[in-house]
Design a protein around this motif. Structure first.
Motif, PDB file in Angstrom:
ATOM      1  N   GLN A 146       0.806  -1.216   0.000  1.00  0.00           N
ATOM      2  CA  GLN A 146       0.000   0.000   0.000  1.00  0.00           C
ATOM      3  C   GLN A 146       0.842   1.271   0.000  1.00  0.00           C
ATOM      4  OE1 GLN A 146      -3.284   0.266  -0.277  1.00  0.00           O
ATOM      5  NE2 GLN A 146      -3.558  -1.951  -0.377  1.00  0.00           N
ATOM      6  N   VAL A 147       2.094   1.182   0.345  1.00  0.00           N
ATOM      7  CA  VAL A 147       2.956   2.347   0.389  1.00  0.00           C
ATOM      8  C   VAL A 147       4.351   1.926  -0.023  1.00  0.00           C
ATOM      9  CG1 VAL A 147       3.511   1.998   2.836  1.00  0.00           C
ATOM     10  CG2 VAL A 147       3.747   4.277   1.821  1.00  0.00           C
ATOM     11  N   SER A 148       5.033   2.836  -0.702  1.00  0.00           N
ATOM     12  CA  SER A 148       6.409   2.591  -1.124  1.00  0.00           C
ATOM     13  C   SER A 148       7.357   3.316  -0.173  1.00  0.00           C
ATOM     14  CB  SER A 148       6.618   3.100  -2.554  1.00  0.00           C
ATOM     15  OG  SER A 148       7.968   2.920  -2.957  1.00  0.00           O
ATOM     16  N   GLY A 149       8.243   2.560   0.454  1.00  0.00           N
ATOM     17  CA  GLY A 149       9.150   3.172   1.436  1.00  0.00           C
ATOM     18  C   GLY A 149       8.399   3.486   2.717  1.00  0.00           C
ATOM     19  N   LEU A 150       8.084   2.434   3.487  1.00  0.00           N
ATOM     20  CA  LEU A 150       7.237   2.586   4.665  1.00  0.00           C
ATOM     21  C   LEU A 150       7.849   3.539   5.687  1.00  0.00           C
ATOM     22  CD1 LEU A 150       4.761   1.720   6.282  1.00  0.00           C
ATOM     23  CD2 LEU A 150       6.104  -0.200   7.164  1.00  0.00           C
TER      24      LEU A 150
END
Length: 315
Positions: A104-108
């Motif tokens: 759901q996100v790139s680079g948490l």
């Protein structure tokens, strides 16, 4: 010599063993591994021994499911009263859903860091400097609620967001110190004035109470004197001359006692009317005879004998 068949069989065995070992995956405790099949997420491997299809399935990401700490670097924040302060902090988060955190996100971590820093500027910028320095718990609570709500779609839980240091400029710190000193001096002066006021009030109340008691004592003495005068007046109205003689003799005796008790008098001058005092004493003797009757002569002489006080020449 070895034939081609003898070479192929060992090679196949080695290949099968390699395929089997490739399909066996061991997941350590505290981690979850999302599995992709031909690039699409299919399932999540839990901690322990797991088997996947070699060359078809692959590990998409290795997600740490333990609570993690993220340092928030120092940044400048402009407060509502235009004061510039340097602020840093720390954020604690935990991944609850590995697929969401992975896809759901790139680079948490970078996303959480920027989200936290942005909300720090937003929350602290809406407060005055004094409110900022005295309400750190309120700031932490607001930051935690806002950041956790924003990061919830990523499958993570923000457990804590803490502000570590709030550093105003040096000149602003000096001004705050002077303001604090002035405020403390003001409080000290107010307390001193309140104490002086209370002391004066208590002293005035004490004087009022003393005056009231003195007046009451004088009133009681006046009532007693009036009562005595009334009794004498009634006796005079009845024609009791002995009571009159007793009253006059008592007043005369009191006056002579006051004159004789003066510390600065060495010689007491008796007035010409001293004979009247003797007459009054005679009246007292008559009263005593009427009251007690005739007593033996020795007793009467002892009762009415006047003591003689001799004074030394040195006096």
């Amino acid at each position: 010599m070895f034939s081609g068949f003898d070479i192929i069989i060992p090679a196949l065995v080695v290949l099968v063993l390699l395929v089997i070992f490739t399909g066996i995956k061991t997941v350590p405790q505290g981690f979850n591994y999302p599995v992709e099949r031909f690039g699409r997420y299919t399932r999540t491997l839990a901690p322990g021994l797991n088997i996947i299809i070699p060359f078809v399935d692959r590990i998409g990401a290795k997600m740490n499911m333990m609570e993690q700490v993220l340092d928030v670097p120092t940044q400048e924040v402009i407060t509502r009263d235009n004061a510039i302060v340097a602020v840093d902090g720390v954020a604690f988060y935990q991944v609850l859903n590995a697929p969401q955190a992975a896809y759901q996100v790139s680079g948490l971590q970078n996303a959480i860091l920027n989200l936290t820093m942005t909300n720090i500027r937003s929350v602290m910028g809406s407060m005055d400097l004094d409110e900022l320095l005295s309400n750190r718990d309120t700031i932490n609570e607001r930051l935690l609620r806002i950041v956790d709500e924003a990061a919830s779609p990523w499958g993570i839980k923000m457990t804590r967001v803490e502000i570590k240091d709030i550093n105003p400029p040096a000149n602003l710190v000096e001004s705050m110190a002077r303001q604090m000193m002035a405020e403390r001096n003001k409080r000290a002066q107010i307390l001193e004035a309140e104490g002086l006021k209370q002391a004066q009030v208590l002293e005035a109340e004490g004087r009022r109470e003393a005056a009231f008691r003195d007046a009451e004592a004088r009133e009681r003495a006046a009532e007693a004197e009036a009562k005595a005068t009334q009794v004498v007046s009634e006796a005079i109205a009845k024609g009791d001359l002995q009571a009159i003689n007793y009253f006059v003799a008592q007043k005369y005796t009191d006056a002579l006692a006051k004159v004789a008790s003066a510390t600065n008098s060495k010689i007491v001058m008796m007035p010409l009317e001293a004979s009247s005092l003797i007459g009054s004493l005679g009246g007292i003797g008559a009263i005593a005879k009427e009251v007690f009757g005739d007593a033996p002569a020795g007793t009467q002489r002892q009762a009415y004998r006047t003591p003689v006080v001799r004074q030394d020449d040195n006096q």
